[in-house]
Design a protein around this motif. Sequence first.
Motif, PDB file in Angstrom:
ATOM      1  N   PHE G  88       0.394  -2.077   2.644  1.00  0.00           N
ATOM      2  CA  PHE G  88      -0.920  -2.315   2.041  1.00  0.00           C
ATOM      3  C   PHE G  88      -1.224  -1.256   0.976  1.00  0.00           C
ATOM      4  O   PHE G  88      -1.832  -1.554  -0.055  1.00  0.00           O
ATOM      5  CB  PHE G  88      -2.003  -2.357   3.119  1.00  0.00           C
ATOM      6  CG  PHE G  88      -1.932  -3.611   3.950  1.00  0.00           C
ATOM      7  CD1 PHE G  88      -2.614  -4.746   3.556  1.00  0.00           C
ATOM      8  CD2 PHE G  88      -1.138  -3.680   5.087  1.00  0.00           C
ATOM      9  CE1 PHE G  88      -2.521  -5.925   4.294  1.00  0.00           C
ATOM     10  CE2 PHE G  88      -1.036  -4.847   5.825  1.00  0.00           C
ATOM     11  CZ  PHE G  88      -1.727  -5.973   5.432  1.00  0.00           C
ATOM     12  N   TYR G  89      -0.805  -0.021   1.241  1.00  0.00           N
ATOM     13  CA  TYR G  89      -0.940   1.024   0.203  1.00  0.00           C
ATOM     14  C   TYR G  89      -0.131   0.626  -1.033  1.00  0.00           C
ATOM     15  O   TYR G  89      -0.590   0.781  -2.166  1.00  0.00           O
ATOM     16  CB  TYR G  89      -0.437   2.365   0.762  1.00  0.00           C
ATOM     17  CG  TYR G  89      -0.370   3.469  -0.260  1.00  0.00           C
ATOM     18  CD1 TYR G  89      -1.504   4.187  -0.614  1.00  0.00           C
ATOM     19  CD2 TYR G  89       0.828   3.798  -0.887  1.00  0.00           C
ATOM     20  CE1 TYR G  89      -1.447   5.195  -1.563  1.00  0.00           C
ATOM     21  CE2 TYR G  89       0.900   4.798  -1.830  1.00  0.00           C
ATOM     22  CZ  TYR G  89      -0.245   5.498  -2.163  1.00  0.00           C
ATOM     23  OH  TYR G  89      -0.181   6.499  -3.116  1.00  0.00           O
ATOM     24  N   GLU G  90       1.068   0.099  -0.816  1.00  0.00           N
ATOM     25  CA  GLU G  90       1.915  -0.330  -1.933  1.00  0.00           C
ATOM     26  C   GLU G  90       1.257  -1.455  -2.733  1.00  0.00           C
ATOM     27  O   GLU G  90       1.329  -1.488  -3.963  1.00  0.00           O
ATOM     28  CB  GLU G  90       3.270  -0.784  -1.380  1.00  0.00           C
ATOM     29  CG  GLU G  90       4.305  -1.101  -2.447  1.00  0.00           C
ATOM     30  CD  GLU G  90       5.654  -1.468  -1.829  1.00  0.00           C
ATOM     31  OE1 GLU G  90       6.277  -0.599  -1.201  1.00  0.00           O
ATOM     32  OE2 GLU G  90       6.070  -2.630  -1.963  1.00  0.00           O
ATOM     33  N   ILE G  91       0.600  -2.368  -2.024  1.00  0.00           N
ATOM     34  CA  ILE G  91      -0.090  -3.462  -2.717  1.00  0.00           C
ATOM     35  C   ILE G  91      -1.173  -2.897  -3.635  1.00  0.00           C
ATOM     36  O   ILE G  91      -1.353  -3.366  -4.764  1.00  0.00           O
ATOM     37  CB  ILE G  91      -0.678  -4.449  -1.670  1.00  0.00           C
ATOM     38  CG1 ILE G  91       0.464  -5.261  -1.040  1.00  0.00           C
ATOM     39  CG2 ILE G  91      -1.722  -5.364  -2.293  1.00  0.00           C
ATOM     40  CD1 ILE G  91       0.048  -6.082   0.167  1.00  0.00           C
ATOM     41  N   VAL G  92      -1.897  -1.866  -3.154  1.00  0.00           N
ATOM     42  CA  VAL G  92      -2.927  -1.247  -4.005  1.00  0.00           C
ATOM     43  C   VAL G  92      -2.275  -0.601  -5.229  1.00  0.00           C
ATOM     44  O   VAL G  92      -2.786  -0.695  -6.349  1.00  0.00           O
ATOM     45  CB  VAL G  92      -3.739  -0.204  -3.209  1.00  0.00           C
ATOM     46  CG1 VAL G  92      -4.737   0.512  -4.121  1.00  0.00           C
ATOM     47  CG2 VAL G  92      -4.470  -0.870  -2.057  1.00  0.00           C
ATOM     48  N   GLY G  93      -1.112   0.027  -5.035  1.00  0.00           N
ATOM     49  CA  GLY G  93      -0.431   0.655  -6.166  1.00  0.00           C
ATOM     50  C   GLY G  93       0.100  -0.358  -7.163  1.00  0.00           C
ATOM     51  O   GLY G  93      -0.081  -0.222  -8.370  1.00  0.00           O
ATOM     52  N   VAL G  94       0.753  -1.409  -6.642  1.00  0.00           N
ATOM     53  CA  VAL G  94       1.387  -2.386  -7.528  1.00  0.00           C
ATOM     54  C   VAL G  94       0.352  -3.307  -8.174  1.00  0.00           C
ATOM     55  O   VAL G  94       0.421  -3.612  -9.363  1.00  0.00           O
ATOM     56  CB  VAL G  94       2.438  -3.206  -6.751  1.00  0.00           C
ATOM     57  CG1 VAL G  94       2.984  -4.341  -7.604  1.00  0.00           C
ATOM     58  CG2 VAL G  94       3.579  -2.302  -6.289  1.00  0.00           C
ATOM     59  N   MET G 112     -15.829  -4.113  -6.199  1.00  0.00           N
ATOM     60  CA  MET G 112     -16.021  -4.860  -4.957  1.00  0.00           C
ATOM     61  C   MET G 112     -16.388  -3.847  -3.884  1.00  0.00           C
ATOM     62  O   MET G 112     -15.655  -2.866  -3.666  1.00  0.00           O
ATOM     63  CB  MET G 112     -14.717  -5.577  -4.569  1.00  0.00           C
ATOM     64  CG  MET G 112     -14.894  -6.462  -3.328  1.00  0.00           C
ATOM     65  SD  MET G 112     -13.313  -7.133  -2.709  1.00  0.00           S
ATOM     66  CE  MET G 112     -12.917  -5.890  -1.451  1.00  0.00           C
ATOM     67  N   SER G 113     -17.508  -4.071  -3.206  1.00  0.00           N
ATOM     68  CA  SER G 113     -17.964  -3.109  -2.200  1.00  0.00           C
ATOM     69  C   SER G 113     -17.021  -3.062  -0.999  1.00  0.00           C
ATOM     70  O   SER G 113     -16.539  -4.103  -0.546  1.00  0.00           O
ATOM     71  CB  SER G 113     -19.367  -3.476  -1.725  1.00  0.00           C
ATOM     72  OG  SER G 113     -19.803  -2.549  -0.757  1.00  0.00           O
ATOM     73  N   ALA G 114     -16.773  -1.851  -0.499  1.00  0.00           N
ATOM     74  CA  ALA G 114     -16.042  -1.682   0.758  1.00  0.00           C
ATOM     75  C   ALA G 114     -17.017  -1.411   1.900  1.00  0.00           C
ATOM     76  O   ALA G 114     -16.594  -1.133   3.022  1.00  0.00           O
ATOM     77  CB  ALA G 114     -15.029  -0.546   0.633  1.00  0.00           C
TER      78      ALA G 114
ATOM     79  N   TYR H  89      -8.102   1.381  -1.778  1.00  0.00           N
ATOM     80  CA  TYR H  89      -7.441   2.473  -1.053  1.00  0.00           C
ATOM     81  C   TYR H  89      -8.247   2.840   0.193  1.00  0.00           C
ATOM     82  O   TYR H  89      -7.693   3.062   1.275  1.00  0.00           O
ATOM     83  CB  TYR H  89      -7.287   3.688  -1.975  1.00  0.00           C
ATOM     84  CG  TYR H  89      -6.757   4.926  -1.303  1.00  0.00           C
ATOM     85  CD1 TYR H  89      -5.393   5.089  -1.081  1.00  0.00           C
ATOM     86  CD2 TYR H  89      -7.617   5.919  -0.860  1.00  0.00           C
ATOM     87  CE1 TYR H  89      -4.904   6.222  -0.447  1.00  0.00           C
ATOM     88  CE2 TYR H  89      -7.138   7.052  -0.235  1.00  0.00           C
ATOM     89  CZ  TYR H  89      -5.789   7.201  -0.023  1.00  0.00           C
ATOM     90  OH  TYR H  89      -5.306   8.317   0.611  1.00  0.00           O
ATOM     91  N   GLU H  90      -9.562   2.899   0.014  1.00  0.00           N
ATOM     92  CA  GLU H  90     -10.435   3.229   1.151  1.00  0.00           C
ATOM     93  C   GLU H  90     -10.314   2.188   2.250  1.00  0.00           C
ATOM     94  O   GLU H  90     -10.306   2.513   3.441  1.00  0.00           O
ATOM     95  CB  GLU H  90     -11.877   3.320   0.647  1.00  0.00           C
ATOM     96  CG  GLU H  90     -12.867   3.820   1.696  1.00  0.00           C
ATOM     97  CD  GLU H  90     -14.274   3.975   1.120  1.00  0.00           C
ATOM     98  OE1 GLU H  90     -14.480   4.838   0.247  1.00  0.00           O
ATOM     99  OE2 GLU H  90     -15.175   3.214   1.531  1.00  0.00           O
ATOM    100  N   ILE H  91     -10.221   0.922   1.880  1.00  0.00           N
ATOM    101  CA  ILE H  91     -10.071  -0.144   2.877  1.00  0.00           C
ATOM    102  C   ILE H  91      -8.785   0.068   3.682  1.00  0.00           C
ATOM    103  O   ILE H  91      -8.773  -0.102   4.903  1.00  0.00           O
ATOM    104  CB  ILE H  91     -10.080  -1.526   2.171  1.00  0.00           C
ATOM    105  CG1 ILE H  91     -11.507  -1.852   1.707  1.00  0.00           C
ATOM    106  CG2 ILE H  91      -9.534  -2.618   3.089  1.00  0.00           C
ATOM    107  CD1 ILE H  91     -11.603  -3.056   0.783  1.00  0.00           C
ATOM    108  N   VAL H  92      -7.697   0.483   3.000  1.00  0.00           N
ATOM    109  CA  VAL H  92      -6.447   0.754   3.719  1.00  0.00           C
ATOM    110  C   VAL H  92      -6.641   1.920   4.694  1.00  0.00           C
ATOM    111  O   VAL H  92      -6.161   1.892   5.820  1.00  0.00           O
ATOM    112  CB  VAL H  92      -5.296   1.047   2.734  1.00  0.00           C
ATOM    113  CG1 VAL H  92      -4.020   1.435   3.482  1.00  0.00           C
ATOM    114  CG2 VAL H  92      -5.026  -0.163   1.853  1.00  0.00           C
ATOM    115  N   GLY H  93      -7.386   2.956   4.250  1.00  0.00           N
ATOM    116  CA  GLY H  93      -7.621   4.107   5.121  1.00  0.00           C
ATOM    117  C   GLY H  93      -8.491   3.756   6.314  1.00  0.00           C
ATOM    118  O   GLY H  93      -8.197   4.117   7.453  1.00  0.00           O
TER     119      GLY H  93
END
Lengths: 146, 146, 146, 146, 146, 146, 146, 146, 146, 146
Positions: G88-94, G112-114, H89-93
Amino acid sequence: MNKTEMKTAILDAKQTKGLTWDAIAKAVGLSKEFTCSACLGMNSLNQTQAEACAESLGLGPDVAAALQAFPHKTWDQTVPTDPLIYRFYEIVGVYGETIKALIHEEFGDGIMSAIDYSMDIQRQPDPKGDRVVVTLNGKFLPYKSW
Amino acid sequence: MNKTEMKTAILDAKQTKGLTWDAIAKAVGLSKEFTCSACLGMNSLNQTQAEACAESLGLGPDVAAALQAFPHKTWDQTVPTDPLIYRFYEIVGVYGETIKALIHEEFGDGIMSAIDYSMDIQRQPDPKGDRVVVTLNGKFLPYKSW
Amino acid sequence: MNKTEMKTAILDAKQTKGLTWDAIAKAVGLSKEFTCSACLGMNSLNQTQAEACAESLGLGPDVAAALQAFPHKTWDQTVPTDPLIYRFYEIVGVYGETIKALIHEEFGDGIMSAIDYSMDIQRQPDPKGDRVVVTLNGKFLPYKSW
Amino acid sequence: MNKTEMKTAILDAKQTKGLTWDAIAKAVGLSKEFTCSACLGMNSLNQTQAEACAESLGLGPDVAAALQAFPHKTWDQTVPTDPLIYRFYEIVGVYGETIKALIHEEFGDGIMSAIDYSMDIQRQPDPKGDRVVVTLNGKFLPYKSW
Amino acid sequence: MNKTEMKTAILDAKQTKGLTWDAIAKAVGLSKEFTCSACLGMNSLNQTQAEACAESLGLGPDVAAALQAFPHKTWDQTVPTDPLIYRFYEIVGVYGETIKALIHEEFGDGIMSAIDYSMDIQRQPDPKGDRVVVTLNGKFLPYKSW
Amino acid sequence: MNKTEMKTAILDAKQTKGLTWDAIAKAVGLSKEFTCSACLGMNSLNQTQAEACAESLGLGPDVAAALQAFPHKTWDQTVPTDPLIYRFYEIVGVYGETIKALIHEEFGDGIMSAIDYSMDIQRQPDPKGDRVVVTLNGKFLPYKSW
Amino acid sequence: MNKTEMKTAILDAKQTKGLTWDAIAKAVGLSKEFTCSACLGMNSLNQTQAEACAESLGLGPDVAAALQAFPHKTWDQTVPTDPLIYRFYEIVGVYGETIKALIHEEFGDGIMSAIDYSMDIQRQPDPKGDRVVVTLNGKFLPYKSW
Amino acid sequence: MNKTEMKTAILDAKQTKGLTWDAIAKAVGLSKEFTCSACLGMNSLNQTQAEACAESLGLGPDVAAALQAFPHKTWDQTVPTDPLIYRFYEIVGVYGETIKALIHEEFGDGIMSAIDYSMDIQRQPDPKGDRVVVTLNGKFLPYKSW
Amino acid sequence: MNKTEMKTAILDAKQTKGLTWDAIAKAVGLSKEFTCSACLGMNSLNQTQAEACAESLGLGPDVAAALQAFPHKTWDQTVPTDPLIYRFYEIVGVYGETIKALIHEEFGDGIMSAIDYSMDIQRQPDPKGDRVVVTLNGKFLPYKSW
Amino acid sequence: MNKTEMKTAILDAKQTKGLTWDAIAKAVGLSKEFTCSACLGMNSLNQTQAEACAESLGLGPDVAAALQAFPHKTWDQTVPTDPLIYRFYEIVGVYGETIKALIHEEFGDGIMSAIDYSMDIQRQPDPKGDRVVVTLNGKFLPYKSW
C-alpha cells in the motif's frame, strides 16, 4: 546466556580480577585484538579457547558456551558518537577515496577483505607524545568476470 | 578553480600521462598517501609542493593554487556504498569497541588523533593471495580535567 | 554500577542535599564544568577526585568506582530537541563556516581540539538582561603532511 | 545576485586582493566574526556597512545589495563532516547536558539566545601549542508562565 | 519521581476525578495552555503553583516536586504521525516561508521567540462547523551586528 | 513557466518596484498571508486574482498563468534550519501534545484542518519589545465512525 | 489500561473465543473496518459501542474504558516493512501523483480527507485468483483563499 | 527522450490543447487512471496505445517511443509532503494494520498485489460536500510453503 | 506466546537437543529454508506442520500455536550491519539494475514475486574454496494495463 | 567520458541497433549478467572485452576506455523504490536471518563473498506462469582467529 549478558559478565570479572586483555589473550592463546573482540561479542572462539577464556576470568560454562556462538554483528549508531571511535569513522570519510585509489593502483580492481583479516594495535613511543599505531591486514580479493 | 575541478583535471592528466601516485608523490617529495589525498581534494600542499605536483602532471598555476587552498572536507554518504570503502566502515563498526578498549588499556582515557596522523598502504606477498596492509598512525591525545 | 545508574544516584543525592555543582566541584578540586560533565557520565575522575565527589554527596564506593570508569560517550538525538541545547546546535550550523574561516586565517589549516579542551560558563550582568558567556578553549592542532 | 553568488564573488575578491577578514571588518566597522558571517551569507549588513564591505573588496552595488538581503539560513549536513566543524558538533553532544545543568543552576529555567548573540575568536599563546578560544555570548531568556 | 511518571499520575488522577484542564488551570492560577503543558512535562511550575496543581488533583508532594523540576524537552518523532499534530507540522512546511517573509517585512531581520512566548486555544462558533483558533504570541528578537 | 521560476520573477519584481506584500495583496483583493503564500508557490489564485497580482508587479501573462496552477507542495528539510522557521517547528514539538489535549477536551476526537484554514500575522506593540502574533484558524473536523 | 494493553487483551480474547472481526463489529453495530481499527487502538468508540465490544469479547470495564479514550496515533516505521502493508505504501509512491492529477481535474485544488473518511474491504471472486478490493471514501476539502 | 522530458512535454501539450485525462484515455482506449500514470512516467503503453496517446496530444514519435519504455519507478520523498498525497500515506499508517488483519481473516496469509492491480477514482455526490472514492483492486497472492 | 518468545524457545531447544535445521525440516516435511524462516518468525506453518515442528524440538502446544500465527514481518535495520546479511544487501545495490534489465529483456515489464517464491541454499565444493549457492525462484508477475 | 555518460551512450546504441544483452555478451565473450553490469557502470572489462563491447554497439574508443575504468559503486536509495528491485531488498529483510542460519549450519562462521561472486538469471517455464530463477554464487569466506 546471550552475547550481551556474556559481555557484561566478562567485563565485570575482568575488572574484579584486575586482568588485562593481554593477560586474557595469553591464556586463550590468541592475539589481544581478537580475544577482546570475542569477549565483546563480535567474534567467536572454539571450545578450547572459550573454556580457557572463561577459566582465566573465573567464569563458568555458560560464558564458555556463549563465547562459541556465532555472533550476529550489529551496531546501533550509523555514525558513531564516541570521540575515539568517531575519529576512525572520520578517517574512512576523509581517506576512503585515497585508500581506494592506492589499492587499485597496486592490485587492480577489488577490495581488502574484512573477513580474512587481522588487526594489531601498538604504542609507538614519541618524545612529542606517544602514538597509537593500528595495522589493518586483509587479503586482497579481486573482482573477476564470468 | 575549486577543489572539484582541480580533482578532475588531475585525474585526467594522470591518466593521459600514465603516471602513478607513487611517481607524483616522488615529484612532490611526500608520501603517496598524502599526495593522493591532496590531489583528491582532502588535504592541501604548500606552494613548493603544489607547484611540483602541478608540474609533474603538466598542469598550470590554477591547479597549483587550488592544491594550496585549505579544504572543506565533506562526504555525501553517511554509510559508504562502494564495496572497498564499505569494508573499512564495517571494520569501524565491528572492531570500534575493541580498538577503544585496547587503547584505553594501554594509554588511559583519550583518543587517537585523526589530524596529527599519517597512513601507509603496502602490499604483503602471501602464497594464499597477497594482502593489503594499511597502517594508521595517530598521536594519542589524553583527556585532561580542568 | 554503570554510568547511567551513577548519574541518577548523583542527581538524586544532589537534590536531596541541596548541593550546587559549584560546591561539589570545590570538594573535588576541579572546575564546575568538568565536575558536572563527569557526574553526568561524560568524563571520568581519578581515584582521589572520585572519592571526594562521592563523599561530598554522601554516596558510597560504587559511585566512586563508576566515576573512575572511562566513559563511552553517546547521544541519541542527531539533532537535539531541548531548546537550550538546540540553540548551540544552531550556532554550529549558522556560524560553523565562519569559525572555520577565522581559525584558518589565524592558524592555518587544522582544527580546535575537543579533547585537549576546557570550557567555562559565566553570568555577565547586563541592564537589558543578564547574559550567558560560554568560553570554549581548545588546543590548535595543525594538519601535517608526511 | 543571490547569497551564493555573492559569497563566491567575495571569496574570490578577498583571495585576489589578499585581504584578511580582519581588514574587511575594519573597513565595515564591525567585528571580524560578524563581518565574515555576513560575507558567507549567514547574516545581513545595513546599507552603509554593505557598501563599505563591497568597496573594500573592489566589488559593485550588486554585491552590496546582496549583503543587505535578509538571509534564509540553511545547512545541508545534519551532522557536519568537516573535522573542524564536527569538533564543535561533538562539543554540543558531549557537553550539551552540562551546559544546560549549569545555566539552569545559575539562571533558572530558560535558554541562551542564539539571536541576541555575539561571538569572539582569539588565539591564546601557549608553549605547549597555541590555543583557540571561542567565546559565545548570548542573552539569557527565561521561560515565563502565562 | 521523574516527569514521565508525573505525567501518568496526573492523567490518571484527572480522568478519575473528571477534571478539565480549565479547572486545574483555575486552581493553579495560570492559563489552561501553560498548565496543561506543565502537567505533560514540557514546562515547570513554581512551588505555589505546583502544590496547588497537585492538590487540585488529589496528588502528593512527589508530584508537586516533579512539577517544579526544569524539563528536558524531547520528542521522538522528527515528523509527528498523529494526524492532529501533523497538521501543525504541515502548516510550518506550507506556510513557513510565508511567515518568514511577512515577519521580515514588518519587523526586519529576526525571529519570533518560542521562549518569551504564550499561546491561546479557543473555539470559534461557525454555522458551517465550529473552528479552532490557535494564537501564537512571541516576542520579536532582532538580529544585531557586533 | 513553473512555480519556481514564477517565485523568482515575483520576488525580483517586488524588490525592484519596492512593493510590500500588503500592497500586492490589496491589488489582488485577498489577505497578505494568502497572497504571499501564492506568490511563493504554495497556493493558487483564480484568473482575476492572478492577473491583478501580475499586473501589480508589472509582470506578464506567463506569471499570471503560473499563479493559477495547482501547486505540488514540497519542502526539502524535514527539520527546518532557518532559525525563524525552526522556532515554529519547536513550538509543534514542545506544545503539540498540549494542543491535542485541549482541542480534544473542547471538541472531542478530531483535528484542526490545515486545508479549510486561514492565518493572520500581526505586530503587537509592547514596551518591553514588540511581539509577533500569529493566529491559526482551521475548521474542526471530527472523526466519525461508520 | 492503555491502548497497547487493550489491544493485546482484545487480540488474546478474540483468538480464545474464535471470534471474527465481522462478528465483533455486528455486536458493536459498526463496520468491521472501523471496529477493527478501534480494537487495534487507532480509533475510539462511544460508551455504548465500547461496552458492547468488550462484552462480545468477554472483557471487563477497563477494556471498555480504554476503547473510549481518544487515541494518539503513532507508527514507528516511516517505510513499513511488512510486505502486505508495504504494497500500500508502494501504491502511494507509484500512483500518488496520478491520484493528485485526477482529483484536481475532477474537483479543483484540494484534498481527500483522511478524517471525514470511511473504508471498505471486500473479496472479489475471480477464476484467475480472487481479488482484494479496498475502497477509500473521503470528503473532498477544497483550498479556499482568504 | 527520457521519461522526465516526456512527462513535461505531455503536461505542456495537455494544458495548451485544453485536454482532460479522460479525453486522452478515451483516445488511448484505457482507463483514465492507467493512462495518466503512464503519461506521468510510472507505467508504459504498448505501441498502438502510445501512438494514439501522442497523436491525441499532437506530439511526435519521440514521445510515443518514450511512452513504451519500461519505467524505473522512483520517488524522492520517503514521507510525501504534498497534503493530498500525504493523506494517503497517513491512511496507510493509521489503517495499515487494520487492512492486514481483515485481509488475513478473509483470505489467510498473503498480500494484495500492487502489480496485478487496477485503480478507479470517482466523485460521489453528497449534500454535505462531494466525496472522493478511490477503489484499489489487487489480486490476492497467498504465501506458500515449499 | 508471541513470535519473539517462540523464536527464543526454538533456538534454545534446537541447541540443547543438538538438532540441525535439516533434521527439523525433515520432521516437518518442508524444505530447510522455509522451516527455518518459520521458526525465526518470518513465515507460518499449518497445524500439522507446526505440531510436528514443536514435537521434534520437544516443545509444547504454545509453540505449535505460535508457529501457526500469521507473522507481522519487521526488520529494524534499513541497512543491515551483520557482514553476512550486508553482502546480500550490497548485491541488491550493485546488481539491482542489472537484474531489472535482464528480467525486462526476457519477460517484459513486471517483477519477480517475493510471495509466490521459494529459495534454496547449497554448498558447491570447489578446490579453491567451497562456494555458497543461493537460488531465488519467484513467479514473474507482469504489469497489465486496464 | 565518465561511467554515467558511457551508460547513456550504450543504452542509446543498444536501443537503436535493437541488440539484446545476450548478443552483446556473446560479442564480449562473457555472461550476459556480467556484461550488462559492466555496461551499466558497476563492473569493468579488460581491454579486449571493452573493445569488443564497444564495437558490437558501434561505439568508439572513448566508450571502450570508460568500460575499462575501475568503477566507484554508488547507489542513492538506501531502500530502493522500484518495485522489481524492492522485492529483492524485501527478500534480504525477510530471509536474511534464515540465510545466515543455514550458511552457519553448513559452513561455520563466515560470509558468502559478493566479490568472488557470479550470478545467473534464467526463465523457468511453468504452466501457472513462468518463473524467474536468480542464482547467486559466492565463495564462502570463513572468519579466522589470529
